[in-house]
Write an enzyme that holds these catalytic residues in place. Structure first.
Site, PDB file in Angstrom:
ATOM      1  CG  ASP A 137      10.941   0.572  -0.448  1.00 29.52           C
ATOM      2  OD1 ASP A 137      10.196  -0.363  -0.084  1.00 29.52           O
ATOM      3  OD2 ASP A 137      10.993   0.970  -1.625  1.00 29.52           O
TER       4      ASP A 137
ATOM      5  CG  LEU B  61      10.674  12.111  -4.341  1.00 25.41           C
ATOM      6  CD1 LEU B  61      10.454  13.592  -4.590  1.00 25.41           C
ATOM      7  CD2 LEU B  61      11.758  11.908  -3.298  1.00 25.41           C
TER       8      LEU B  61
ATOM      9  NE  ARG C 155       2.476  -1.951   1.036  1.00 26.39           N
ATOM     10  CZ  ARG C 155       3.780  -2.128   1.125  1.00 26.39           C
ATOM     11  NH1 ARG C 155       4.255  -3.069   1.915  1.00 26.39           N
ATOM     12  NH2 ARG C 155       4.619  -1.386   0.445  1.00 26.39           N
TER      13      ARG C 155
ATOM     14  CG  ASN D  15       1.760   1.872   2.739  1.00 30.39           C
ATOM     15  OD1 ASN D  15       2.530   2.413   3.525  1.00 30.39           O
ATOM     16  ND2 ASN D  15       2.159   1.469   1.548  1.00 30.39           N
TER      17      ASN D  15
ATOM     18  CD  GLU E 157      22.074  18.244  -1.644  1.00 30.80           C
ATOM     19  OE1 GLU E 157      22.536  17.339  -2.367  1.00 30.80           O
ATOM     20  OE2 GLU E 157      21.938  19.428  -2.026  1.00 30.80           O
TER      21      GLU E 157
HETATM   22  C1  FPP Z   1       8.357  -0.759   2.965  1.00 28.64           C
HETATM   23  O1  FPP Z   1       8.722  -2.085   2.779  1.00 28.64           O
HETATM   24  C2  FPP Z   1       7.970  -0.521   4.315  1.00 28.64           C
HETATM   25  C3  FPP Z   1       6.713  -0.168   4.718  1.00 28.64           C
HETATM   26  C4  FPP Z   1       5.572   0.004   3.799  1.00 28.64           C
HETATM   27  C5  FPP Z   1       6.411   0.047   6.118  1.00 28.64           C
HETATM   28  C6  FPP Z   1       7.501   0.649   6.938  1.00 28.64           C
HETATM   29  C7  FPP Z   1       7.220   0.276   8.303  1.00 28.64           C
HETATM   30  C8  FPP Z   1       8.101  -0.106   9.234  1.00 28.64           C
HETATM   31  C9  FPP Z   1       9.568  -0.108   9.068  1.00 28.64           C
HETATM   32  C10 FPP Z   1       7.603  -0.605  10.533  1.00 28.64           C
HETATM   33  C11 FPP Z   1       6.731   0.344  11.301  1.00 28.64           C
HETATM   34  C12 FPP Z   1       7.417   1.566  11.763  1.00 28.64           C
HETATM   35  C13 FPP Z   1       7.365   2.072  13.016  1.00 28.64           C
HETATM   36  C14 FPP Z   1       7.811   3.465  13.234  1.00 28.64           C
HETATM   37  C15 FPP Z   1       6.897   1.293  14.171  1.00 28.64           C
HETATM   38  P1  FPP Z   1       7.975  -2.924   1.680  1.00 28.64           P
HETATM   39  O2  FPP Z   1       7.029  -3.822   2.377  1.00 28.64           O
HETATM   40  O3  FPP Z   1       7.372  -2.039   0.658  1.00 28.64           O
HETATM   41  O4  FPP Z   1       9.165  -3.734   1.095  1.00 28.64           O
HETATM   42  P2  FPP Z   1       9.306  -4.315  -0.388  1.00 28.64           P
HETATM   43  O5  FPP Z   1       9.275  -3.141  -1.313  1.00 28.64           O
HETATM   44  O6  FPP Z   1      10.641  -5.003  -0.343  1.00 28.64           O
HETATM   45  O7  FPP Z   1       8.162  -5.268  -0.581  1.00 28.64           O
END
Ligand code: FPP
Length: 226
Positions: free
Chosen positions: A15, A181, A66, A63, A193
């Protein structure tokens, strides 16, 4: 329960990509891009280590809410990541797994993933990527499948989870300071944990993982006993 144990299965909620970008005045997409780099570095660091499995929450069933551009950026990052890193994964003994309803993704991604799964099938340590994943949906689906085959018990449900052949989650790490979670591996984390760290995902390094593992080794796990 004995202290000083190592974590076999580590689950990570990655995150903070958006906040990382915002703090730098960059578009959110840059945060996700740097997030992928953090994934790459982390996966490389697993080679030769004691962790058997890392499960990464890359895209939840929620997601999709979004903005379309962001969903499309994330999917394109996924495509790019498989294209650029698959060879290295395979060479380094990574066994890719996907958990979630990933067959509902765009057909070209499904095809790429099928190929990637096949090419990494003999790897010795698992990197499981949660894609279009929701834990409540997974549990409901597993319970339905168990019921169709007979009795609903802990064991029969477990047998139908996406993670059926993976060890239970020992350690959950969530980055960016949020303490929840978010519908991730609820069943599998029954005795995990949990560690919530302030680091934003793009800044998360193998040293942060090592720090979490060191902390894990100090914790006493009782599994309801005493
Ligand atoms: C949360 O940050 C992150 C995500 C919803 C996506 C996670 C994806 C990646 C790290 C890239 C893709 C992964 C692979 C394995 C290629 P957020 O956008 O919710 O951040 P924020 O809460 O600060 O807005």
């Amino acid at each position: 329960m004995a202290q000083g144990t190592t974590a076999r299965h580590v689950a990570i909620i990655m995150d903070g990509n958006g906040r990382w970008a915002k703090r730098r005045g960059l578009p959110r997409a840059m945060g996700h891009k740097r997030g992928v780099e953090a994934v790459r570095t982390l996966v490389r660091s697993l080679k030769g280590g004691a962790i058997e499995c890392v499960t990464l929450y890359a895209f939840s069933s929620e997601n999709w809410k979004r903005p379309r551009d962001e969903v499309s950026d994330l999917m394109n990052l996924m495509r790019g990541f498989i294209r650029s890193d698959l060879e290295e994964f395979a060479a380094n003994g990574v066994r890719l797994r996907i958990v979630g309803d990933w067959r509902a993704l765009d057909p070209d991604i499904v095809e790429m993933l099928e190929d990637a799964l096949e090419r990494t099938a003999n790897g010795t340590h698992t990197v499981a990527v949660a894609l279009n994943y929701g834990s409540q949906q997974e549990i409901a689906r597993a319970a339905r499948a168990a019921a169709e085959q007979g009795e609903i018990t802990v064991e029969t449900i477990e047998r139908h989870l996406f993670t059926a052949d993976l060890p239970p989650v020992d350690l959950l790490i969530r980055t960016s300071g949020e303490v929840r979670l978010s519908n991730f591996l609820l069943w599998q984390m029954a005795y995990a944990e949990m560690m919530f760290v302030d680091t934003l995902w793009p800044d998360f390094t193998p040293q942060h993982l090592q720090d979490a593992l060191d902390e894990f080794a100090k914790r006493e796990r009782r599994y309801g006993g005493r």
